[in-house]
Design a protein around this motif. Structure first.
Motif, PDB file in Angstrom:
ATOM      1  N   TYR A 153     -33.299  -5.322   2.405  1.00  0.00           N
ATOM      2  CA  TYR A 153     -33.176  -6.668   1.753  1.00  0.00           C
ATOM      3  C   TYR A 153     -33.570  -6.818   0.545  1.00  0.00           C
ATOM      4  CZ  TYR A 153     -32.840 -11.415   0.247  1.00  0.00           C
ATOM      5  OH  TYR A 153     -32.327 -12.617  -0.043  1.00  0.00           O
ATOM      6  N   GLU A 154     -34.790  -6.485   0.268  1.00  0.00           N
ATOM      7  CA  GLU A 154     -35.495  -6.277  -1.128  1.00  0.00           C
ATOM      8  C   GLU A 154     -34.805  -5.320  -1.998  1.00  0.00           C
ATOM      9  OE1 GLU A 154     -37.166  -5.911   1.875  1.00  0.00           O
ATOM     10  OE2 GLU A 154     -37.998  -7.884   2.079  1.00  0.00           O
ATOM     11  N   ASP A 169     -29.876 -14.125   2.454  1.00  0.00           N
ATOM     12  CA  ASP A 169     -30.123 -13.763   3.992  1.00  0.00           C
ATOM     13  C   ASP A 169     -28.723 -13.706   4.870  1.00  0.00           C
ATOM     14  OD1 ASP A 169     -32.736 -13.588   3.566  1.00  0.00           O
ATOM     15  OD2 ASP A 169     -33.160 -15.596   4.291  1.00  0.00           O
ATOM     16  N   GLU A 170     -27.992 -14.710   4.463  1.00  0.00           N
ATOM     17  CA  GLU A 170     -26.471 -14.661   5.067  1.00  0.00           C
ATOM     18  C   GLU A 170     -25.723 -13.487   4.732  1.00  0.00           C
ATOM     19  OE1 GLU A 170     -27.765 -17.645   3.535  1.00  0.00           O
ATOM     20  OE2 GLU A 170     -28.626 -18.338   5.189  1.00  0.00           O
ATOM     21  N   LEU A 171     -25.768 -13.146   3.417  1.00  0.00           N
ATOM     22  CA  LEU A 171     -24.797 -12.027   2.879  1.00  0.00           C
ATOM     23  C   LEU A 171     -25.331 -10.906   3.553  1.00  0.00           C
ATOM     24  CD1 LEU A 171     -22.416 -11.017   1.239  1.00  0.00           C
ATOM     25  CD2 LEU A 171     -24.088 -11.109  -1.015  1.00  0.00           C
ATOM     26  N   PHE A 172     -26.623 -10.681   3.372  1.00  0.00           N
ATOM     27  CA  PHE A 172     -27.328  -9.462   3.822  1.00  0.00           C
ATOM     28  C   PHE A 172     -26.929  -9.336   5.245  1.00  0.00           C
ATOM     29  CE2 PHE A 172     -30.530  -6.659   5.826  1.00  0.00           C
ATOM     30  CZ  PHE A 172     -30.612  -5.634   4.684  1.00  0.00           C
ATOM     31  N   ALA A 173     -26.923 -10.200   6.091  1.00  0.00           N
ATOM     32  CA  ALA A 173     -26.823 -10.117   7.386  1.00  0.00           C
ATOM     33  C   ALA A 173     -25.062  -9.772   7.657  1.00  0.00           C
ATOM     34  CB  ALA A 173     -27.165 -11.454   8.252  1.00  0.00           C
ATOM     35  N   GLU A 174     -24.300 -10.111   6.860  1.00  0.00           N
ATOM     36  CA  GLU A 174     -22.762 -10.013   7.022  1.00  0.00           C
ATOM     37  C   GLU A 174     -22.721  -8.501   6.448  1.00  0.00           C
ATOM     38  OE1 GLU A 174     -18.549 -11.510   5.517  1.00  0.00           O
ATOM     39  OE2 GLU A 174     -20.290 -12.633   4.991  1.00  0.00           O
ATOM     40  N   LEU A 216     -17.243  -8.255  -0.841  1.00  0.00           N
ATOM     41  CA  LEU A 216     -18.300  -8.954  -0.663  1.00  0.00           C
ATOM     42  C   LEU A 216     -19.479  -8.909  -1.774  1.00  0.00           C
ATOM     43  CD1 LEU A 216     -19.202  -8.495   3.228  1.00  0.00           C
ATOM     44  CD2 LEU A 216     -17.913 -10.441   1.925  1.00  0.00           C
ATOM     45  N   ILE A 217     -19.627  -7.674  -2.452  1.00  0.00           N
ATOM     46  CA  ILE A 217     -20.360  -7.611  -3.582  1.00  0.00           C
ATOM     47  C   ILE A 217     -19.556  -6.707  -4.540  1.00  0.00           C
ATOM     48  CG2 ILE A 217     -22.714  -7.827  -2.412  1.00  0.00           C
ATOM     49  CD1 ILE A 217     -22.912  -4.737  -2.039  1.00  0.00           C
ATOM     50  N   TYR A 244     -28.266  -6.882  -6.552  1.00  0.00           N
ATOM     51  CA  TYR A 244     -27.186  -7.659  -6.645  1.00  0.00           C
ATOM     52  C   TYR A 244     -27.615  -9.290  -6.483  1.00  0.00           C
ATOM     53  CZ  TYR A 244     -24.515  -3.819  -5.441  1.00  0.00           C
ATOM     54  OH  TYR A 244     -24.119  -2.324  -4.899  1.00  0.00           O
ATOM     55  N   GLU A 245     -27.524  -9.796  -7.615  1.00  0.00           N
ATOM     56  CA  GLU A 245     -27.986 -11.438  -8.106  1.00  0.00           C
ATOM     57  C   GLU A 245     -27.753 -12.130  -6.978  1.00  0.00           C
ATOM     58  OE1 GLU A 245     -27.168 -14.599 -11.457  1.00  0.00           O
ATOM     59  OE2 GLU A 245     -27.467 -12.399 -11.913  1.00  0.00           O
ATOM     60  N   GLY A 246     -26.730 -12.141  -6.155  1.00  0.00           N
ATOM     61  CA  GLY A 246     -26.158 -13.184  -5.290  1.00  0.00           C
ATOM     62  C   GLY A 246     -26.845 -12.867  -3.936  1.00  0.00           C
ATOM     63  N   MET A 247     -27.540 -11.955  -3.593  1.00  0.00           N
ATOM     64  CA  MET A 247     -27.762 -11.602  -2.173  1.00  0.00           C
ATOM     65  C   MET A 247     -28.843 -12.546  -1.560  1.00  0.00           C
ATOM     66  SD  MET A 247     -27.468  -9.403   0.066  1.00  0.00           S
ATOM     67  CE  MET A 247     -26.704  -8.108  -1.178  1.00  0.00           C
TER      68      MET A 247
END
Length: 76
Positions: free
Chosen positions: A34-35, A46-51, A73-74, A41-44
């Motif tokens: 995640y880090e 928890d929800e986007l990472f999980a997706e 998504l990115i 990616y500026e918009g990262m």
């Protein structure tokens, strides 16, 4: 049919290479935490990472990153 599958494979490979250039694998384990994703990616969040982390491993693989870029998504 073989040409289509081959072309899709090549396209995904190119997307993966572009996306990998954006993310710095600081621990060198071949996947992205995640880090590491948040730094790239500026918009990262928890929800986007999980997706993006479709196998729920807690890390984003090169393949998952390519799929996320292809799905919009990115940005790579």
């Amino acid at each position: 049919m073989k040409n289509t599958v081959f072309a899709m494979g090549v396209a995904l490979s190119l997307i993966a290479v572009q996306a990998m250039a954006e993310v710095n694998d600081t621990d060198g384990n071949g996947s992205y935490s995640y880090e590491e994703m948040a730094a790239a990616y500026e918009g990262m969040n928890d929800e986007l990472f999980a997706e993006i982390d479709s196998d729920e491993s807690g890390e984003v693989s090169v393949e998952e990153l390519a799929v996320a870029v292809e799905a919009g998504l990115i940005d790579a």
